[in-house]
Design an enzyme around this catalytic site. Structure first.
Site, PDB file in Angstrom:
ATOM      1  N   GLY A  71      -6.804   1.192   9.277  1.00  0.00           N
ATOM      2  CA  GLY A  71      -5.504   1.810   9.461  1.00  0.00           C
ATOM      3  C   GLY A  71      -4.818   1.959   8.124  1.00  0.00           C
ATOM      4  O   GLY A  71      -5.204   1.306   7.146  1.00  0.00           O
ATOM      5  N   GLN A  75       1.958   2.831   2.192  1.00  0.00           N
ATOM      6  CA  GLN A  75       0.852   2.322   1.367  1.00  0.00           C
ATOM      7  C   GLN A  75       0.323   3.358   0.379  1.00  0.00           C
ATOM      8  O   GLN A  75      -0.407   3.018  -0.546  1.00  0.00           O
ATOM      9  CB  GLN A  75      -0.310   1.853   2.250  1.00  0.00           C
ATOM     10  CG  GLN A  75       0.005   0.590   3.026  1.00  0.00           C
ATOM     11  CD  GLN A  75      -1.179   0.177   3.852  1.00  0.00           C
ATOM     12  OE1 GLN A  75      -1.417   0.713   4.916  1.00  0.00           O
ATOM     13  NE2 GLN A  75      -1.957  -0.778   3.362  1.00  0.00           N
ATOM     14  N   HIS A  82       4.167  -2.207   8.732  1.00  0.00           N
ATOM     15  CA  HIS A  82       4.303  -1.599   7.397  1.00  0.00           C
ATOM     16  C   HIS A  82       5.524  -0.682   7.330  1.00  0.00           C
ATOM     17  O   HIS A  82       6.221  -0.636   6.315  1.00  0.00           O
ATOM     18  CB  HIS A  82       3.072  -0.758   7.049  1.00  0.00           C
ATOM     19  CG  HIS A  82       1.972  -1.520   6.359  1.00  0.00           C
ATOM     20  ND1 HIS A  82       2.144  -2.117   5.139  1.00  0.00           N
ATOM     21  CD2 HIS A  82       0.688  -1.755   6.714  1.00  0.00           C
ATOM     22  CE1 HIS A  82       0.996  -2.699   4.781  1.00  0.00           C
ATOM     23  NE2 HIS A  82       0.110  -2.500   5.715  1.00  0.00           N
ATOM     24  N   CYS A  96      -5.818  -6.135   4.677  1.00  0.00           N
ATOM     25  CA  CYS A  96      -4.910  -5.022   4.436  1.00  0.00           C
ATOM     26  C   CYS A  96      -5.342  -4.352   3.136  1.00  0.00           C
ATOM     27  O   CYS A  96      -5.635  -5.048   2.162  1.00  0.00           O
ATOM     28  CB  CYS A  96      -3.488  -5.559   4.311  1.00  0.00           C
ATOM     29  SG  CYS A  96      -2.269  -4.290   3.944  1.00  0.00           S
ATOM     30  N   LEU A  97      -5.386  -3.036   3.119  1.00  0.00           N
ATOM     31  CA  LEU A  97      -5.818  -2.336   1.900  1.00  0.00           C
ATOM     32  C   LEU A  97      -4.877  -2.593   0.721  1.00  0.00           C
ATOM     33  O   LEU A  97      -5.262  -2.413  -0.423  1.00  0.00           O
ATOM     34  CB  LEU A  97      -5.949  -0.829   2.162  1.00  0.00           C
ATOM     35  CG  LEU A  97      -7.090  -0.412   3.104  1.00  0.00           C
ATOM     36  CD1 LEU A  97      -7.028   1.084   3.389  1.00  0.00           C
ATOM     37  CD2 LEU A  97      -8.447  -0.775   2.544  1.00  0.00           C
ATOM     38  N   HIS A 106      -0.059  -3.904  13.098  1.00  0.00           N
ATOM     39  CA  HIS A 106      -0.111  -4.101  11.639  1.00  0.00           C
ATOM     40  C   HIS A 106       0.492  -2.882  10.926  1.00  0.00           C
ATOM     41  O   HIS A 106       1.319  -3.022  10.020  1.00  0.00           O
ATOM     42  CB  HIS A 106      -1.581  -4.306  11.232  1.00  0.00           C
ATOM     43  CG  HIS A 106      -1.822  -4.437   9.764  1.00  0.00           C
ATOM     44  ND1 HIS A 106      -2.313  -5.577   9.191  1.00  0.00           N
ATOM     45  CD2 HIS A 106      -1.635  -3.570   8.741  1.00  0.00           C
ATOM     46  CE1 HIS A 106      -2.406  -5.399   7.878  1.00  0.00           C
ATOM     47  NE2 HIS A 106      -2.009  -4.187   7.579  1.00  0.00           N
ATOM     48  N   GLU A 107       0.097  -1.686  11.354  1.00  0.00           N
ATOM     49  CA  GLU A 107       0.571  -0.475  10.669  1.00  0.00           C
ATOM     50  C   GLU A 107       2.048  -0.214  10.960  1.00  0.00           C
ATOM     51  O   GLU A 107       2.790   0.216  10.076  1.00  0.00           O
ATOM     52  CB  GLU A 107      -0.283   0.738  11.055  1.00  0.00           C
ATOM     53  CG  GLU A 107      -1.774   0.621  10.728  1.00  0.00           C
ATOM     54  CD  GLU A 107      -2.081   0.155   9.313  1.00  0.00           C
ATOM     55  OE1 GLU A 107      -1.293   0.430   8.394  1.00  0.00           O
ATOM     56  OE2 GLU A 107      -3.117  -0.516   9.127  1.00  0.00           O
TER      57      GLU A 107
HETATM   58 ZN    ZN Z   1      -1.809  -3.206   5.822  1.00  0.00          ZN
END
Ligand code: ZN
Length: 154
Positions: A45, A50, A134, A88-89, A130-131
């Site tokens: 995701g 991000q 963000h 997480c990226l 999670h997204e």
């Molecule tokens: Zn993340």
């Protein structure tokens, strides 16, 4: 186009994002690039913040393929919770055990601007939460308590 992923502690990751008012050509291109970036980086995701854009847009990798959600919000959560490891990226190499509701129902606009509702459980529910976190400037480390946070040294 592959976009640059902002890494913690980049301040944009803590910013609350703005609603998308109109799905312009620019937004469509952004979504396309976000999907490409997520897939290239093997992410499940990605949120617009991000990649440096403070707007309410997320893309997720589901079993059916990539999906995009505009202005997503959680309308209900299951009472039952589950602990699972999350990465997480924006935190390369970091994996944290996070407790979240097992299932959620979200409301969002799809890429055509149509309102949609989606019920998800398991991994997809976790990715969506999670997204959506963000978009509120909430990160995986914000789920940890003080002692857990000391241990992770972040
Ligand atoms: Zn993340």
């Amino acid at each position: 186009m592959i976009l640059e992923i902002k890494k913690y502690p980049d301040p944009i990751l803590k910013k609350k994002t703005e609603e998308v008012k109109e799905i312009s050509k620019e937004i469509e291109v952004l979504i396309e690039d976000m999907v490409e970036t997520m897939q290239k980086k093997d992410g499940l995701g990605l949120a617009a913040s991000q990649v440096g854009v403070a707007k309410k847009i997320i893309v997720v990798q589901s079993q059916k393929g990539p999906m995009a959600f505009i202005n997503p919000c959680i309308v209900s959560k299951s009472k039952q919770k589950e602990v699972s490891e999350e990465g997480c990226l924006s935190f390369p190499g970091v994996w944290l055990k996070i407790k979240r509701p097992k299932g959620v129902e979200i409301k969002a606009l799809n890429i055509e601007g149509k309102e949609i509702n989606l019920k998800a459980a398991g991994l997809l529910a976790r990715i969506l939460q999670h997204e959506i976190d963000h978009l509120e400037g909430k990160l995986i480390i914000n789920h940890l308590n003080f002692f857990q946070r000391l241990k992770t040294k972040l």
